[in-house]
Design a protein around this motif. Sequence first.
Motif, PDB file in Angstrom:
ATOM      1  N   THR A  48     104.647  -5.128 -13.523  1.00 48.53           N
ATOM      2  CA  THR A  48     105.668  -5.535 -14.331  1.00 48.53           C
ATOM      3  C   THR A  48     106.562  -6.375 -14.082  1.00 48.53           C
ATOM      4  OG1 THR A  48     107.096  -4.534 -12.121  1.00 48.53           O
ATOM      5  CG2 THR A  48     105.875  -3.547 -14.159  1.00 48.53           C
ATOM      6  N   SER A  49     106.362  -7.047 -13.015  1.00 57.44           N
ATOM      7  CA  SER A  49     107.369  -8.561 -11.831  1.00 57.44           C
ATOM      8  C   SER A  49     106.833  -9.262 -11.088  1.00 57.44           C
ATOM      9  CB  SER A  49     108.283  -7.967 -12.725  1.00 57.44           C
ATOM     10  OG  SER A  49     108.125  -6.754 -11.644  1.00 57.44           O
ATOM     11  N   TYR A  59     107.567 -11.308 -16.373  1.00 57.35           N
ATOM     12  CA  TYR A  59     107.684 -10.289 -16.474  1.00 57.35           C
ATOM     13  C   TYR A  59     106.810  -9.774 -17.299  1.00 57.35           C
ATOM     14  CZ  TYR A  59     112.451 -10.428 -14.450  1.00 57.35           C
ATOM     15  OH  TYR A  59     113.358 -10.592 -13.701  1.00 57.35           O
ATOM     16  N   SER A  60     106.466  -8.407 -17.468  1.00 57.34           N
ATOM     17  CA  SER A  60     105.203  -8.271 -18.529  1.00 57.34           C
ATOM     18  C   SER A  60     106.397  -7.810 -19.651  1.00 57.34           C
ATOM     19  CB  SER A  60     104.977  -6.861 -18.511  1.00 57.34           C
ATOM     20  OG  SER A  60     105.888  -5.328 -18.128  1.00 57.34           O
ATOM     21  N   ASP A  62     106.302  -4.894 -21.447  1.00 53.12           N
ATOM     22  CA  ASP A  62     106.636  -3.904 -21.828  1.00 53.12           C
ATOM     23  C   ASP A  62     108.264  -4.082 -20.935  1.00 53.12           C
ATOM     24  OD1 ASP A  62     103.581  -1.680 -21.076  1.00 53.12           O
ATOM     25  OD2 ASP A  62     104.842  -2.614 -23.427  1.00 53.12           O
ATOM     26  N   VAL A  63     108.741  -4.777 -20.186  1.00 53.13           N
ATOM     27  CA  VAL A  63     109.974  -4.560 -18.799  1.00 53.13           C
ATOM     28  C   VAL A  63     110.844  -5.763 -19.533  1.00 53.13           C
ATOM     29  CG1 VAL A  63     108.957  -3.260 -17.031  1.00 53.13           C
ATOM     30  CG2 VAL A  63     108.859  -6.058 -17.013  1.00 53.13           C
ATOM     31  N   ASP A  89     108.203   4.821 -18.713  1.00 57.80           N
ATOM     32  CA  ASP A  89     108.440   4.025 -17.121  1.00 57.80           C
ATOM     33  C   ASP A  89     108.259   5.097 -16.019  1.00 57.80           C
ATOM     34  OD1 ASP A  89     111.447   1.828 -18.775  1.00 57.80           O
ATOM     35  OD2 ASP A  89     109.675   1.734 -18.721  1.00 57.80           O
ATOM     36  N   TYR A  93     106.233   3.401  -8.118  1.00 51.79           N
ATOM     37  CA  TYR A  93     105.923   1.638  -8.093  1.00 51.79           C
ATOM     38  C   TYR A  93     105.837   1.384  -6.963  1.00 51.79           C
ATOM     39  CZ  TYR A  93     108.377   2.104 -12.944  1.00 51.79           C
ATOM     40  OH  TYR A  93     109.254   2.204 -14.054  1.00 51.79           O
TER      41      TYR A  93
END
Length: 118
Positions: A48-49, A59-60, A62-63, A89, A93
Amino acid sequence: EEKLVESGGGSVQSGESLRLSCAASGFPFALYSLSWVRQRPGEDLEWTSMITGDGTTYYSNDVKGRFIISRDNSKKMVFLQLNGLKIEDTAMYYCIKGGVATMGSALRGQGTQVTVAS
């Protein structure tokens, strides 16, 4: 011993926010890039990041615009602010050393669960 411990997950409603934390130990924290990755049930890890040692962030798609990664090198911690959460989401994580190229084999902690309901 290298160690990563994630915390801060929880159950929230769509549109709400959470802040995840990851405490690191056992390696020279400031020298490493750190990433947050997530895994939905039955799916592969998804990057994601990432934040580099000097604070550059990635960041991806998506986020991007919703999540914010940050770090405190003095406390050896990395954070992920999750804003505008969506049902998709929902995932476990994890924080990891490095980035997307090495996430499959990277050290990670036990993870922290984020659950988003409508």
